[in-house]
Every structure is written in C-alpha cells, then in structure tokens.
Design a protein around this motif. Structure first.
Motif, short mmCIF file in Angstrom:
data_model
loop_
_atom_site.label_atom_id
_atom_site.label_comp_id
_atom_site.label_asym_id
_atom_site.label_seq_id
_atom_site.Cartn_x
_atom_site.Cartn_y
_atom_site.Cartn_z
N GLY A 66 0.80 -1.22 0.00
CA GLY A 66 0.00 0.00 0.00
C GLY A 66 0.83 1.26 0.00
N LEU A 67 1.88 1.31 0.82
CA LEU A 67 2.72 2.50 0.88
C LEU A 67 3.44 2.74 -0.44
CD1 LEU A 67 4.26 2.11 4.46
CD2 LEU A 67 2.46 3.69 3.75
N ALA A 68 3.80 1.67 -1.13
CA ALA A 68 4.52 1.82 -2.40
C ALA A 68 3.59 2.12 -3.57
CB ALA A 68 5.32 0.55 -2.70
N HIS A 69 2.47 1.42 -3.67
CA HIS A 69 1.64 1.48 -4.87
C HIS A 69 0.28 2.14 -4.67
CE1 HIS A 69 4.62 -1.09 -6.74
NE2 HIS A 69 4.46 -1.99 -5.77
N VAL A 223 -0.40 -3.78 -9.64
CA VAL A 223 -1.22 -4.86 -9.09
C VAL A 223 -0.45 -6.17 -9.10
CG1 VAL A 223 -3.24 -6.30 -9.51
CG2 VAL A 223 -3.46 -3.81 -9.58
N LEU A 224 0.21 -6.47 -10.20
CA LEU A 224 0.91 -7.75 -10.30
C LEU A 224 2.14 -7.79 -9.41
CD1 LEU A 224 0.59 -8.49 -14.12
CD2 LEU A 224 -0.65 -9.53 -12.23
N LEU A 225 2.83 -6.66 -9.28
CA LEU A 225 3.96 -6.63 -8.35
C LEU A 225 3.49 -6.88 -6.92
CD1 LEU A 225 6.05 -3.62 -9.75
CD2 LEU A 225 6.81 -6.00 -9.59
N GLY A 226 2.38 -6.25 -6.55
CA GLY A 226 1.83 -6.46 -5.22
C GLY A 226 1.31 -7.87 -5.03
N ALA A 227 0.63 -8.40 -6.05
CA ALA A 227 0.10 -9.77 -5.96
C ALA A 227 1.23 -10.78 -5.83
CB ALA A 227 -0.75 -10.09 -7.19
N GLY A 228 2.36 -10.51 -6.50
CA GLY A 228 3.51 -11.42 -6.40
C GLY A 228 4.01 -11.54 -4.98
N VAL A 229 4.05 -10.41 -4.26
CA VAL A 229 4.46 -10.45 -2.86
C VAL A 229 3.45 -11.23 -2.01
CG1 VAL A 229 4.96 -9.05 -0.82
CG2 VAL A 229 5.73 -8.29 -3.07
N PHE A 377 14.08 -7.87 7.51
CA PHE A 377 12.86 -7.07 7.47
C PHE A 377 12.99 -5.86 6.55
CE2 PHE A 377 9.53 -4.24 9.00
CZ PHE A 377 8.48 -5.12 9.22
N SER A 378 14.23 -5.35 6.41
CA SER A 378 14.43 -4.16 5.61
C SER A 378 14.32 -4.42 4.11
CB SER A 378 15.81 -3.54 5.91
OG SER A 378 16.84 -4.44 5.56
N PHE A 379 14.47 -5.68 3.70
CA PHE A 379 14.29 -5.99 2.28
C PHE A 379 13.26 -7.11 2.11
CE2 PHE A 379 18.16 -7.80 4.03
CZ PHE A 379 18.09 -9.16 3.74
N LEU A 380 12.20 -7.01 2.91
CA LEU A 380 11.15 -8.02 2.96
C LEU A 380 10.52 -8.29 1.59
CD1 LEU A 380 8.95 -9.76 4.36
CD2 LEU A 380 7.72 -7.63 4.82
N ASN A 381 10.06 -7.25 0.92
CA ASN A 381 9.33 -7.45 -0.33
C ASN A 381 10.18 -8.09 -1.41
OD1 ASN A 381 7.10 -6.41 0.86
ND2 ASN A 381 6.84 -4.67 -0.50
N ASP A 382 11.49 -7.80 -1.42
CA ASP A 382 12.38 -8.42 -2.41
C ASP A 382 12.49 -9.93 -2.17
OD1 ASP A 382 12.92 -6.02 -3.68
OD2 ASP A 382 14.60 -5.56 -2.36
N ILE A 383 12.64 -10.32 -0.91
CA ILE A 383 12.74 -11.75 -0.58
C ILE A 383 11.45 -12.47 -0.95
CG2 ILE A 383 12.89 -13.41 1.32
CD1 ILE A 383 14.78 -11.56 2.72
N LEU A 384 10.31 -11.90 -0.55
CA LEU A 384 9.03 -12.55 -0.80
C LEU A 384 8.69 -12.58 -2.28
CD1 LEU A 384 6.88 -11.19 2.17
CD2 LEU A 384 8.28 -13.25 2.05
N GLY A 385 9.01 -11.50 -3.00
CA GLY A 385 8.73 -11.47 -4.43
C GLY A 385 9.49 -12.56 -5.18
#
Length: 551
Positions: A66-69, A223-229, A377-385
């Motif tokens: 949400g904060l990013a997109h 949307v797809l970047l967020g859904a990927g996470v 935690f600081s690079f959470l979205n990269d790991i999860l993506g």
C-alpha cells in the motif's frame, strides 16, 4: 495378513522400539495419520489450524504494498492473490484432510515421485524459516519498543522461546492455539472498529492514498507486483495441512461440519489473511504522518498508534506488545513444527536415516536466526517477491495434478500414494512443470526478459505450471506415477465410505501396529513393513520390486 493374524504376531518377542518409531508416533511425523490417533472434532482441528495464521506478517506485507503502490492497487493485488491461493489450496486441503497425509506425501504421488518431491520439501522448509524470521523480527521490534531489548537480543528471545512449545507436536499445539485465539482476535479487531466508528475520515484517507510510486490510479504492473508479494504466502496451505491431516473420517453424519472445517481452515485461511493485509494498509496510512514511511509497515507501530487513540497511554504499549508476542508465538510454533517435518522428511529419504525431528527444529531455527540478524525485514518485499515464484510453481503444479490429471484426464492415480517402492524415484510430470515454471518466472523477476515483463513473473509461474502439468502427463501417458499397482496386501486401502482403512497390521521391522494405508508387503518376508521403515531401509531388502505392467 488378517487383523487376527496381526494380533498374534504382536505377542511375539519384540526388539526395542527405535528412536524413529518413538518420535514419529508422537504425532505421526512423516507418516499417514491413523484413525486411532485422530480423536479431535472437525472444528477443533479447524480452530487449531486457523490459530497458526495469527501472524503479523500480513500487516507488514499489506502495508508495504500500500505504501509503495497506493491503496487501490494494494486492495486489487490482495484480492487477486487471495483468489489464486483459495483455488489452488482447495484440492490440496481436501486431499490432506480426506487421506490424512501432509503436503509432502501428497506431492510425492501428485506428479513428483518419491525422490522428486525432496525438491519441494526444501522449498517448503525455506518458506517456514523465511516466515519464522519475518515474524521473529516483528516480535523483536515489539520487545525493543516495549521492554527496551536490543534487536539482536529480541531475535534470540523470539527464537528460543518456541523450542519448548514445539517439542510435543499436535497435542500441545492444539491446546495453545485454541486458548490464545480469542484473546488475539479481540486485540486485533477492537482498535480497527474503534478508529472507523470514531473517526470516519480515516476511511477516506485510506481509500484515497496514492502511494509513493503511484498516482492514485489502478494499473496492471503495480497490481501484479503487489500480488507477487502476497502470493509468497501460497505455501501456507502446507502448514494448514499439517493440522488438517488430523481430521476425523468423513461420514454421512458429520459431512457438513467436516466440509465446513476443511474449507474454513484449508483454503479459507486466505480470507482472514487478505483482511489482515488490507488492515495493514489501513493502519499504515493512519500512522504515516506520525511515524513516517520507514516504520509505518511495522505492526508494533501500527497497533501502538491504533491503541493510542482509544485508551490511556500507560496501557498502550503493554497491549501492543502483548498482541505482537501472542501472534508470534502462535505462528512460529507452527513454522518451527512444519519446518522440522519438511527437513526431516527430505533428509530421511535421501540418506535413509532418521536423525530425529528435534535436530531439524534447531536447524530451521538456526536459518531463521541468521536471516533475522541479517535484518531481512528491511528488504522483505524483495525476498518474498523472489520466493513466490518457486512457491506458486509448486502449489499450482500439485493442485493441477489433483484437479486436472486425476479427476479430468484420469492419467494420475486417484488414490494418493507415498510409499517407497510404490512410486518411481522421479516423475517428470511434476518435476519438469515445476522446474520450467519456476525457472522462467525467476528469470523474469530478475529482469532477464526485460523490465516490461518483470511484474508478470508470478503470472508466468502460475500459467506455465498449470499448462505444463497436464501436458507432461499426456506426453508420458501417466506411466511414471506408479512403479507398482499392487502393494501385496489383500485388503483395500479405503473403506466403504472412502476413508482410509483402520485395519491394523504389525510392521516386521519395528514391531509396531500401523493402519492399512501406512504399510506394504515385505519383499523378503511374509510380513508387512511400515512406510518409515521402508524409507530407512538402506539396502532395500524390504522394498517391493517394480512391476513390469506398471512401467
């Protein structure tokens, strides 16, 4: 061998029970879960399974997206991911609950083969320690804010405190989850209800938030970047099945509650998960002006800000810390438990040696602690993506094999099979589909096919796995599923209601009684051998040979 004959063999002198037998009989680690052990009602099993999704990572994931997109893109992304997770989780949850086996045992007979599923067991084990580290990081943030503990010490505390709780398996976990769930629900829902009812403007600010990378509109790439996470959570169904395998038999009398429990605690977990992600966006937007974007995705800050609006200041921190600690204990005992099963399962099959599940509890916790100390935690979205590409490819492959190859094409055996000797070592159907889907999607994620296609990596993982799984089954004509069609026991594995048979036989090797689905005939003796003793048979004396007709 009949039940009567089996009872006679039980009176004979027996050898001391091995470590493997003792440990796996605590909660049937690595095995089919027998009817004699499954004494819980469907709703107790469901409540226990749902208790494991009390994790706070959803709030961080939703907030990060949400904060990013922006709110619009985040909500659509969360909804898209939830639909995919529900659809793919349904057949897996049904198989786990109906046939009382975990996701690794399901995977073996659903396109991967006896050794082929080692690959996906490692993927699942990685899921558990990645999310343990994420949840442990959140707990450490809470302990730092509430008690002043430095993060490194908080990481250590959050790791060590789950060890006593995870030793005893399902019996201990069911009590923990049932008793802590009401407290957790009240602490999570109360501040949200208060904010919305007392300050309706928070809803408008939430809905209109554009994000740092967005313009307020909804677009496909975001949307797809967020859904990927969000889809990195698709492997959560494996942890749900670790509980659902203890469902009682489905009968005419209990079928309504049975189905309700399976759907609610199986694929239905994602409904609560998606709501938590949306709440994470809401709370992040609410506290953004007060704390800034750097910490607005931290759940401890989100709930501190929410509690601050509704209660005396002296009560705010204790309640926020209590919520975080309860949530982390509830999920991380599940992460540690499920991860230990996955590591032990893989190691036992590859080495034909059972080292004890507690060893791999410590291994899993060691990996998680290393990730926490590295500030994941600081690079959470990269790991999860990145991780989501592997998880999507695996889950979609298995779900497609069950839904399409088993029920529509009839190329995959309908009854699940997991025993050594009955399966080929590797089945190209699932392995090829998984490797191709995950490999290409990972390449896309790292921009190997250009920046334009990068957001579509989770779509590629899902579409390729869905297409290649039936294609490979058709190309191979389904001949690599079963090495044998006859396990040498003259009794059906299922009873007249389609439930696994409860008839018991003694294992020739460990001299313990097991129910019919967990055994096969012995190659060298007129006897039966349980699935774990087959797995640890180093020379293959007891493993049945291949049948020419099955090749």
């Amino acid at each position: 061998m009949s039940t009567t004959e089996s009872s006679k063999t039980a009176t004979a002198p027996v050898s001391p029970t091995s470590q493997a037998t003792k440990e796996t009989l605590e909660d049937y680690t690595l095995r089919f879960a027998p009817r004699s052990y499954r004494r819980w009602t469907p709703m107790v099993v469901a409540t226990t399974a749902l208790g494991g999704i009390a994790y706070m990572a959803d709030f961080s994931i939703g907030a990060g997206i949400g904060l990013a997109h922006g709110t619009g893109n985040a909500l659509v992304a969360i909804a898209v991911a939830a639909v995919v997770i529900f659809v793919t989780g349904f057949p897996l949850a049904y198989y786990g609950a109906r046939y009382n086996i975990d996701l690794d045992l399901i995977t073996r007979g659903s396109g991967f083969g006896y050794y082929g599923s080692v690959l996906t067991s490692v993927i699942f084990a990685s899921f558990t320690f990645i999310f343990f580290a994420l949840e442990g990081s959140i707990m450490a943030q809470g302990l730092k804010l509430g008690l002043g503990l430095p993060l490194w010490l908080g990481y250590l505390v959050s790791t060590l405190m789950v060890i006593p709780l995870v030793i005893y398996g399902m019996k201990a976990l069911s009590k923990l989850q049932v008793w802590t769930t009401p407290v957790w629900l009240v602490l999570m829902v109360a501040p949200l209800v208060y904010l919305i009812s007392n300050d309706p403007g928070t809803v408008d600010r939430f809905l209109n938030y554009a994000g740092t990378d967005g313009d307020g509109g909804v677009n496909t790439a975001s949307v797809l970047l967020g859904a990927g996470v969000c889809l990195s959570l698709i492997a959560q169904i494996g942890e749900q099945i670790d509980y659902l395998r203890f469902m009682p038999p489905k009968t005419e009398a209990n079928k309504r509650t049975w189905w309700t429990a399976v759907i609610m605690a199986g694929p239905g977990w994602v409904v609560l998960g998606a709501l938590k992600q949306a709440i994470g966006v809401f709370l992040a937007v609410y506290i953004l002006a007060k704390v800034g974007p750097d910490v607005a995705s931290e759940p401890i800050q989100q709930f501190k800000g929410a509690f601050d609006a509704m209660m005396p200041s002296w009560l705010v921190l204790p309640l926020a810390v209590a919520l975080v600690v309860i949530s982390q204990i509830k999920i991380n005992v599940t992460n540690a438990y499920s991860g230990s099963l996955a590591w032990t399962n893989s190691f036992t099959r590859v080495t034909k040696h059972y080292p004890g599940r507690m060893l791999f509890v410590l291994v899993n916790l060691g990996f998680a602690l290393a990730l926490m100390e590295a500030d994941m935690f600081s690079f959470l979205n990269d790991i999860l993506g990145f991780y989501s590409n592997c998880a999507i490819a695996w889950i979609v492959t298995v779900a497609t094999d069950i839904g399409v190859n088993k029920y529509l094409l009839k190329l995959s055996p309908l009854q699940p099979e997991f025993r050594r000797g009955m399966l080929y070592a590797v089945n190209p159907v699932g392995v090829v589909a998984f490797v191709a889907a995950s490999g290409l999607s990972i390449a896309m994620y790292f921009h190997a096919l250009g920046d334009t296609l990068q957001p579509y990596s989770p779509v590629a993982a899902a579409v390729l796995a869905f297409a290649l799984t039936p294609l490979m089954a058709a190309v191979t004509k389904g001949k690599y599923y079963l090495r044998r069609t006859d396990d040498g026991i003259n009794e059906p594995r299922l009873d007249t209601e389609g439930n696994p048979s409860a008839t018991t036989y003694d294992c020739h090797v460990c001299h313990q009684p097991y129910e019919r689905p967990d055994l096969a005939a012995c190659q060298t003796h007129d006897a039966h051998v349980c699935s774990l003793c087959l797995s640890t048979d180093k020379v293959g004396d007891h493993v049945l040979p291949a049948q020419p007709s099955a090749a």
